[in-house]
Design a protein around this motif. Sequence first.
Motif, PDB file in Angstrom:
ATOM      1  N   LYS A 131       0.840  -1.187   0.000  1.00  0.00           N
ATOM      2  CA  LYS A 131       0.000   0.000   0.000  1.00  0.00           C
ATOM      3  C   LYS A 131       0.884   1.248   0.000  1.00  0.00           C
ATOM      4  CE  LYS A 131      -4.296   0.872   2.547  1.00  0.00           C
ATOM      5  NZ  LYS A 131      -5.415   0.070   2.150  1.00  0.00           N
ATOM      6  N   GLU A 191      -2.916  -0.282  -4.650  1.00  0.00           N
ATOM      7  CA  GLU A 191      -4.159  -0.352  -3.883  1.00  0.00           C
ATOM      8  C   GLU A 191      -5.107  -1.343  -4.527  1.00  0.00           C
ATOM      9  OE1 GLU A 191      -5.404   0.988  -1.161  1.00  0.00           O
ATOM     10  OE2 GLU A 191      -4.155   2.740  -0.677  1.00  0.00           O
ATOM     11  N   ILE A 241      -9.104  -2.594  -4.649  1.00  0.00           N
ATOM     12  CA  ILE A 241     -10.491  -2.322  -4.268  1.00  0.00           C
ATOM     13  C   ILE A 241     -11.225  -3.650  -4.275  1.00  0.00           C
ATOM     14  CG2 ILE A 241     -12.665  -1.240  -4.957  1.00  0.00           C
ATOM     15  CD1 ILE A 241      -9.532   0.447  -5.975  1.00  0.00           C
ATOM     16  N   ALA A 263      -8.264   5.801   5.489  1.00  0.00           N
ATOM     17  CA  ALA A 263      -7.271   5.533   4.453  1.00  0.00           C
ATOM     18  C   ALA A 263      -5.891   6.000   4.898  1.00  0.00           C
ATOM     19  CB  ALA A 263      -7.672   6.231   3.155  1.00  0.00           C
ATOM     20  N   GLU A 321     -14.917   3.507  -1.400  1.00  0.00           N
ATOM     21  CA  GLU A 321     -13.772   2.592  -1.426  1.00  0.00           C
ATOM     22  C   GLU A 321     -12.747   3.049  -2.468  1.00  0.00           C
ATOM     23  OE1 GLU A 321     -12.693  -1.426   0.153  1.00  0.00           O
ATOM     24  OE2 GLU A 321     -13.895   0.239   0.776  1.00  0.00           O
ATOM     25  N   LYS A 359     -11.017   6.168  -1.253  1.00  0.00           N
ATOM     26  CA  LYS A 359     -10.049   5.793  -0.224  1.00  0.00           C
ATOM     27  C   LYS A 359      -8.737   5.361  -0.878  1.00  0.00           C
ATOM     28  CE  LYS A 359     -10.602   2.864   3.283  1.00  0.00           C
ATOM     29  NZ  LYS A 359     -11.218   1.664   3.901  1.00  0.00           N
ATOM     30  N   ALA A 360      -8.876   4.575  -1.938  1.00  0.00           N
ATOM     31  CA  ALA A 360      -7.688   4.052  -2.599  1.00  0.00           C
ATOM     32  C   ALA A 360      -6.898   5.154  -3.277  1.00  0.00           C
ATOM     33  CB  ALA A 360      -8.092   2.984  -3.614  1.00  0.00           C
ATOM     34  N   ALA A 392      -2.110   6.384  -4.882  1.00  0.00           N
ATOM     35  CA  ALA A 392      -1.710   5.098  -5.448  1.00  0.00           C
ATOM     36  C   ALA A 392      -1.473   5.237  -6.942  1.00  0.00           C
ATOM     37  CB  ALA A 392      -2.793   4.068  -5.190  1.00  0.00           C
ATOM     38  N   LEU A 407      -3.992   0.608  -9.358  1.00  0.00           N
ATOM     39  CA  LEU A 407      -5.300   0.357  -8.755  1.00  0.00           C
ATOM     40  C   LEU A 407      -5.834  -0.969  -9.275  1.00  0.00           C
ATOM     41  CD1 LEU A 407      -6.667   3.940  -9.243  1.00  0.00           C
ATOM     42  CD2 LEU A 407      -6.187   2.871  -7.034  1.00  0.00           C
TER      43      LEU A 407
END
Lengths: 342, 486
Positions: B76, B81, B83, B102, B149, B152-153, B158, B161
């Motif tokens: 992370k 990341e 999902i 997060a 979600e 958050k990522a 990031a 993904l």
Amino acid sequence: MKWLRPLLFPVGLFVILVLTLVVFRLPVLDSLKLLVTGAAGDKFGWSRTAVKSTPLLLTGLGMVVAWRGGMYNIGGEGQFIVGGLFGAIVAKFLVFGSLHVPPFITIPLILIACVLGGAAWAWLAGWLYVRRGVEVVISTILLNFIAIQVLGYACSGPLQEMKKQVPLTDLLPDNAMLPKLSRQMDLHLGVVIAWVVAILVFFYLFRTRSGYRLRLVGENSNMARANRIQVDRTRLLAMCLSGSLCGLAGGIEYLGMAGQLGSGFSQQWGFLGIPVALLGGLHPLLCLGSAGIFGALFAGSEDLARFTQAGTTLVYVIQAMAVLGYVGIKAQLDRRPVVEPS
Amino acid sequence: MSTLVVSQITKRFGSLLALDAVSLRFESGEIHSVLGENGAGKSTLMNVMAGFVKPDQGSVTLNGSPIPLGLAFACKRMGIEMIHQHFTLVPAFTVAENLALARLDRLNTIAETNEIASKGLAIAKRLGWKMDAEAKTGDLSVGVQQRIEIIKAISGDADVLIFDEPTAVLAPDEVEDLFRVLRQLKEAGKCVILIAHKLSEVLAISDRVSVLRRGKLIATASIQDVDASTLANWMVGEMPPKRDRETLKESTEGFSVNSLTVLGDRKDVAVKSVSFSIRQREILGFGGVDGNGQVELAECLAQVRTSSSGSMTWLGQPVTQDEPRIGYVPQDRQSDGLALSMSIQDNMLVSGLDRPSLWKGNFIIRSAIWEWAKSLIKNYAIKAESPLDLAGSLSGGNQQKVVVSRTLDNHPPFLVVVNPGRGLDIKATDYVHEMILSARDGGAAVALFSTDLDELYKLSDRVLFMVGGKLVEDAGALSLVGGVAP
């Protein structure tokens, strides 16, 4: 080595007992002697043991039924108390009222009221779980506190004895109590009732359709659901039956020993049912044994308490250690080997 | 610009080879889909890349530097990341609180929640999503939860993904919106990886696509170079041969279902107005990838779950509690089929609750149950010493035989079976299949749900596929992935 397992419990308990005595700095042999004579030295000892183990057996059976059904009822104490309260309410009208009802009618009616009271108190927790998802462990513990407070209120309020001097209910006359074997001993009919109930619970759980459903829901509710068994209804039933047994325990304590209710009505009988059920392996007939052993400890330690400062604390320590040991050993034995994912 | 390179990843689970020396390259600024059937290894591969699973062999590098295998938090921090399909949100928290999670490492006091969440809310705004920061997450729709979600990522900067079947839970317009966002992310230079099995969606959104089958990488291709049927064939490989079946002359009308709608556990519509009928002496197979409404439909047919609309009839009459008698072999024998710490006998008794020979009023006749259990053990060749052995002590195949034998011994006229051969060895599978076939020949109408194509074609007289809660006709490999409209 497998045949040694049944010996594990009595031997383990004995070891714990001796260790506890050593830690409390008591003379081991003399203390053991006192315990044994107090619990089984003469007919008075046996009577004490039987009487002490009766509420333990009934609340233990209550725990067995609920836990077998997957409902972790910790509320035996509350159900015991509410059972006693329901009994006292009925007694207030039938025994102390102007009705002059004969004892052979009042005794069963009071006991039935106790059963219903305990069942109702447990049903509340069951209903909260089935409808609202409230964990039974939590709700039953909280309901215990409520029951204790209600008991305190009732004994100094609506149910207080007629002279209004002490926070107790009216003392039942001897003829309204459960019959006793002799005037010198406490041994009463409730002891026999408890034994009969233990056998009935065994037959219910292992020999009837409803008992089978209850066990199945407790073992695997998904499987029960997949086979169209009404899981929620069964859980409610388990709670009500459990509460009934604890309520009956309260009733028998009320009509057999106490004769009146006060804030000290339950000496943790409801809680002590949990170790009785656990050490009895959640089996109704084995609970006869575990309740007997704990009853004997209570009866024996009465004499011990007269000679040492340790008193009944000792019994609680032994009980707690026995349960911890049992749970630890059981967890070890129940470990399953790691299974590869399919 | 970032590049995620997977090389020679191998992962075993016991005897199962989940990934077999898989090498792949994911570039930033593109959407790369990974396709495959159930158990093809896509989820395992994604979990390896996100650090949730440690592979037995191989390495993964991000921009040339190796990622710490099997360490999710470290991955992370490096900017990978994932999902998940099952959200990692706290339902009782507000949207802002969930967004603040997060950046848990920077969250020291509750007062900072909104401050930390504000970055996420800004991203939401940029993506064109309206978010109520104070709303309780559990009250929001699945689509909105997924947005949280995703935010958050990306709020953690990031670069890579990974989306695990993101469209599975979404309504069509939500899917459109998700795709718009995915493209936006791609334009922003992110490396977007998509696990999917809906071909139409893969074709609509991806730049490149890779196909896994039984743990092996079959091919990687640009989307211009492939079409739906090529991809389907890659996914499925060779289709199992269809069984020739003599025409069902003797069969008569059996179980009919008319525009049946069933809700899932989360009150989502799992089965969408399906209609079909199963004749007596017929096995109707339901194929498809897991999670397309099969379990919900099976449970509804078995009357374990209620339908929200539609009707079911048996021999022309509306289905009732007692008619027809139903035999149900649930999907997961350990969780739904057996009580492992009860005896074999007690596990069989659940199907014998209405057998008059076992009961005297409401009381069990112990000897009768013992005899009955012994006869089942003998007739169905279950390897057990005694009916009093615990069900948990049996092997998987024998456990399944316990479930199947107790069900079939009632001779139910209507049988619902879900993945009967899952996790069994060949011998046990064949045996269970024989039992189902002989129940069919005995006159039962059978609904067979299976994600295993071999099993499906071996047993079924007709096959339908479930895709997104709807039924589609059997059209070879394509139907498995919803390429053909009903």
